[in-house]
Design a protein around this motif. Sequence first.
Motif, PDB file in Angstrom:
ATOM      1  N   THR A  52       0.783  -1.235   0.034  1.00 46.72           N
ATOM      2  CA  THR A  52      -0.010  -0.076   0.124  1.00 46.72           C
ATOM      3  C   THR A  52       0.803   1.367   0.068  1.00 46.72           C
ATOM      4  OG1 THR A  52      -2.174   0.717   0.827  1.00 46.72           O
ATOM      5  CG2 THR A  52      -0.476   0.462   2.217  1.00 46.72           C
ATOM      6  N   LEU A  55       1.780   1.720  -3.467  1.00 44.00           N
ATOM      7  CA  LEU A  55       0.439   2.328  -4.146  1.00 44.00           C
ATOM      8  C   LEU A  55       0.413   3.704  -4.009  1.00 44.00           C
ATOM      9  CD1 LEU A  55      -2.313   1.521  -5.684  1.00 44.00           C
ATOM     10  CD2 LEU A  55      -3.143   0.816  -3.507  1.00 44.00           C
ATOM     11  N   LYS A  56       0.516   4.289  -2.772  1.00 43.34           N
ATOM     12  CA  LYS A  56       0.257   5.488  -2.443  1.00 43.34           C
ATOM     13  C   LYS A  56       1.262   6.614  -3.135  1.00 43.34           C
ATOM     14  CE  LYS A  56      -2.562   4.804   1.573  1.00 43.34           C
ATOM     15  NZ  LYS A  56      -2.901   5.130   2.998  1.00 43.34           N
ATOM     16  N   TRP A 118     -10.712  -5.455   5.170  1.00 37.57           N
ATOM     17  CA  TRP A 118     -11.244  -4.467   4.696  1.00 37.57           C
ATOM     18  C   TRP A 118     -10.249  -3.276   4.054  1.00 37.57           C
ATOM     19  CZ3 TRP A 118     -10.941   0.811   5.474  1.00 37.57           C
ATOM     20  CH2 TRP A 118     -11.727   1.679   4.835  1.00 37.57           C
ATOM     21  N   PHE A 119      -9.176  -3.316   4.602  1.00 38.12           N
ATOM     22  CA  PHE A 119      -8.165  -2.507   4.114  1.00 38.12           C
ATOM     23  C   PHE A 119      -7.518  -3.002   2.631  1.00 38.12           C
ATOM     24  CE2 PHE A 119      -6.309   1.119   6.835  1.00 38.12           C
ATOM     25  CZ  PHE A 119      -7.202   0.955   7.867  1.00 38.12           C
ATOM     26  N   THR A 122     -10.330  -2.647   0.142  1.00 42.42           N
ATOM     27  CA  THR A 122     -10.428  -1.156  -0.442  1.00 42.42           C
ATOM     28  C   THR A 122      -9.498  -0.571  -1.167  1.00 42.42           C
ATOM     29  OG1 THR A 122     -11.551  -0.826   1.668  1.00 42.42           O
ATOM     30  CG2 THR A 122     -10.570   0.946   0.807  1.00 42.42           C
ATOM     31  N   SER A 123      -8.066  -1.267  -0.996  1.00 42.99           N
ATOM     32  CA  SER A 123      -6.970  -0.721  -1.620  1.00 42.99           C
ATOM     33  C   SER A 123      -7.125  -1.455  -2.986  1.00 42.99           C
ATOM     34  CB  SER A 123      -5.725  -1.389  -1.222  1.00 42.99           C
ATOM     35  OG  SER A 123      -5.431  -0.926   0.034  1.00 42.99           O
ATOM     36  N   TYR A 126      -9.676   0.500  -5.175  1.00 45.31           N
ATOM     37  CA  TYR A 126      -9.075   1.896  -5.501  1.00 45.31           C
ATOM     38  C   TYR A 126      -8.685   1.815  -6.659  1.00 45.31           C
ATOM     39  CZ  TYR A 126      -6.304   5.903  -4.827  1.00 45.31           C
ATOM     40  OH  TYR A 126      -5.573   7.325  -5.175  1.00 45.31           O
ATOM     41  N   PRO A 131     -12.275   6.306  -6.806  1.00 44.45           N
ATOM     42  CA  PRO A 131     -13.414   7.299  -6.171  1.00 44.45           C
ATOM     43  C   PRO A 131     -12.936   8.585  -7.082  1.00 44.45           C
ATOM     44  CG  PRO A 131     -11.659   7.016  -4.425  1.00 44.45           C
ATOM     45  CD  PRO A 131     -11.308   5.925  -5.555  1.00 44.45           C
ATOM     46  N   PRO A 132     -13.902   9.363  -7.329  1.00 40.13           N
ATOM     47  CA  PRO A 132     -15.183   9.274  -6.569  1.00 40.13           C
ATOM     48  C   PRO A 132     -16.396   8.811  -7.142  1.00 40.13           C
ATOM     49  CG  PRO A 132     -14.693  11.547  -7.800  1.00 40.13           C
ATOM     50  CD  PRO A 132     -13.568  10.797  -7.967  1.00 40.13           C
ATOM     51  N   LEU A 147     -20.817   0.107   1.069  1.00 39.21           N
ATOM     52  CA  LEU A 147     -20.955   0.199   2.420  1.00 39.21           C
ATOM     53  C   LEU A 147     -21.769  -0.869   2.997  1.00 39.21           C
ATOM     54  CD1 LEU A 147     -22.658   3.638   1.665  1.00 39.21           C
ATOM     55  CD2 LEU A 147     -20.482   3.215   2.948  1.00 39.21           C
ATOM     56  N   LYS A 201      -6.893   7.633   7.771  1.00 39.66           N
ATOM     57  CA  LYS A 201      -8.520   8.016   7.923  1.00 39.66           C
ATOM     58  C   LYS A 201      -9.096   7.086   8.774  1.00 39.66           C
ATOM     59  CE  LYS A 201      -7.770  10.610   3.622  1.00 39.66           C
ATOM     60  NZ  LYS A 201      -6.677   9.939   3.148  1.00 39.66           N
ATOM     61  N   ILE A 202      -9.014   5.986   8.348  1.00 38.85           N
ATOM     62  CA  ILE A 202      -9.657   4.931   9.443  1.00 38.85           C
ATOM     63  C   ILE A 202      -8.585   4.232   9.992  1.00 38.85           C
ATOM     64  CG2 ILE A 202     -11.025   2.630   9.358  1.00 38.85           C
ATOM     65  CD1 ILE A 202     -12.779   4.937   8.420  1.00 38.85           C
TER      66      ILE A 202
ATOM     67  N   ILE B  55     -28.228  -0.700   5.544  1.00 36.91           N
ATOM     68  CA  ILE B  55     -27.715   0.343   4.209  1.00 36.91           C
ATOM     69  C   ILE B  55     -29.038   0.661   3.470  1.00 36.91           C
ATOM     70  CG2 ILE B  55     -26.493   0.494   2.180  1.00 36.91           C
ATOM     71  CD1 ILE B  55     -24.902   0.711   4.740  1.00 36.91           C
ATOM     72  N   SER B  71     -17.408   7.411  -1.400  1.00 41.50           N
ATOM     73  CA  SER B  71     -16.168   7.897  -1.915  1.00 41.50           C
ATOM     74  C   SER B  71     -15.229   8.086  -0.858  1.00 41.50           C
ATOM     75  CB  SER B  71     -16.451   9.196  -2.735  1.00 41.50           C
ATOM     76  OG  SER B  71     -17.530   8.960  -3.619  1.00 41.50           O
ATOM     77  N   LEU B  73     -14.808   6.643   1.987  1.00 40.91           N
ATOM     78  CA  LEU B  73     -14.253   5.524   2.664  1.00 40.91           C
ATOM     79  C   LEU B  73     -13.147   4.895   1.588  1.00 40.91           C
ATOM     80  CD1 LEU B  73     -17.117   3.567   4.404  1.00 40.91           C
ATOM     81  CD2 LEU B  73     -15.232   4.367   5.596  1.00 40.91           C
ATOM     82  N   GLN B  74     -13.353   4.972   0.405  1.00 43.72           N
ATOM     83  CA  GLN B  74     -12.672   4.344  -0.585  1.00 43.72           C
ATOM     84  C   GLN B  74     -11.267   5.340  -0.667  1.00 43.72           C
ATOM     85  OE1 GLN B  74     -14.881   3.788  -4.255  1.00 43.72           O
ATOM     86  NE2 GLN B  74     -13.286   2.343  -4.262  1.00 43.72           N
ATOM     87  N   SER B  76      -9.887   5.821   2.274  1.00 49.73           N
ATOM     88  CA  SER B  76      -9.529   5.738   3.917  1.00 49.73           C
ATOM     89  C   SER B  76      -8.583   4.691   4.130  1.00 49.73           C
ATOM     90  CB  SER B  76     -10.669   5.627   4.652  1.00 49.73           C
ATOM     91  OG  SER B  76     -11.444   6.782   4.563  1.00 49.73           O
ATOM     92  N   PHE B  77      -7.827   3.995   2.881  1.00 52.97           N
ATOM     93  CA  PHE B  77      -7.005   3.029   3.247  1.00 52.97           C
ATOM     94  C   PHE B  77      -5.620   3.283   3.704  1.00 52.97           C
ATOM     95  CE2 PHE B  77      -4.378   2.575  -0.533  1.00 52.97           C
ATOM     96  CZ  PHE B  77      -5.261   3.304  -1.398  1.00 52.97           C
TER      97      PHE B  77
END
Lengths: 205, 77
Positions: A52, A55-56, A118-119, A122-123, A126, A131-132, A147, A201-202, B55, B71, B73-74, B76-77
């Motif tokens: 990650t 990636l970032k 989850w991480f 999400t990655s 991504y 997003p968005p 969600l 962020k999380i 949801i 958006s 949350l996406q 937020s990793f």
Amino acid sequence: MSLIKPFILFLRNSIGTITSPYVAYRQISQIGQDKRQIIFIHLLIFFYFLLTSVLKIGLKNPFLLTVKFNSLYFSVYLGFALMLCLFYLGYRLLSSQTFPFVRIILLWSYSLWPTLFWFFTTSFFYLILPPPRSISYPGKLYSLSYLAFSLTLLFWKSILYYLTLRFGLRFDLFKIILISLIIIPLVFVYSIFMYRLGIFKIPFI
Amino acid sequence: MKNDYFYQRLVDKMQQMAVIPPQTVGPLTPLYKRLVPQFKFFPFKILIPASFVAIIFAYLIFGLKLVKLASLLQLSF
């Protein structure tokens, strides 16, 4: 030092956290468990943050990449240590037994599965669908599915958190609710702290 | 009997099961005993539908704000 037995234990217990978390956590909390089994989940966390960070930041600036990886990885274990301290606080307030340090580390390590999953997902999304999100029908459908997926993992995490306190500290439901009234606000404060520092962020807890 | 492998495994299993006392919640105990097994064994069979229902309700209340949340949350990793 053969790691085959701990790897098999790790696989069995990891599948158990999905299929029958209650039985799996009861098994993990037994005396004499092989402590090496949690090496694999911590290795997965290491590799996830390595990927990650790339990636970032990308590979063009190795210095920034190293800083990013180290800040993320250090923060993960800061969060892990915070949770151990909060569980210890719970033990001091509500328990009369000795603090089962190894048992709590084993149980809480397996509780990192929903977070890691989850991480990682999400990655992955991504990369696939950055997003968005739009307000078109596919955008709304994807957003609501994502969600619902996140909420499912949050529920799973809650179950594993409950089982960590139940089998780790031998608390009943009442004591778990009581200590959660202290733990959850402190975790929220930690999350804000990590957000303000620009690390998570999380939080990875 | 003491050298019986299966007997020893049964004793170990019973000791494992008795490590914590059964949970009671006063007058709500029968309801608790009906609900909790759903979460003990393959909890996803109830978690996934419950998440979707939650949801959908959230979408009926908050509408398109959920798209913005997704958006956020996406990222937020």
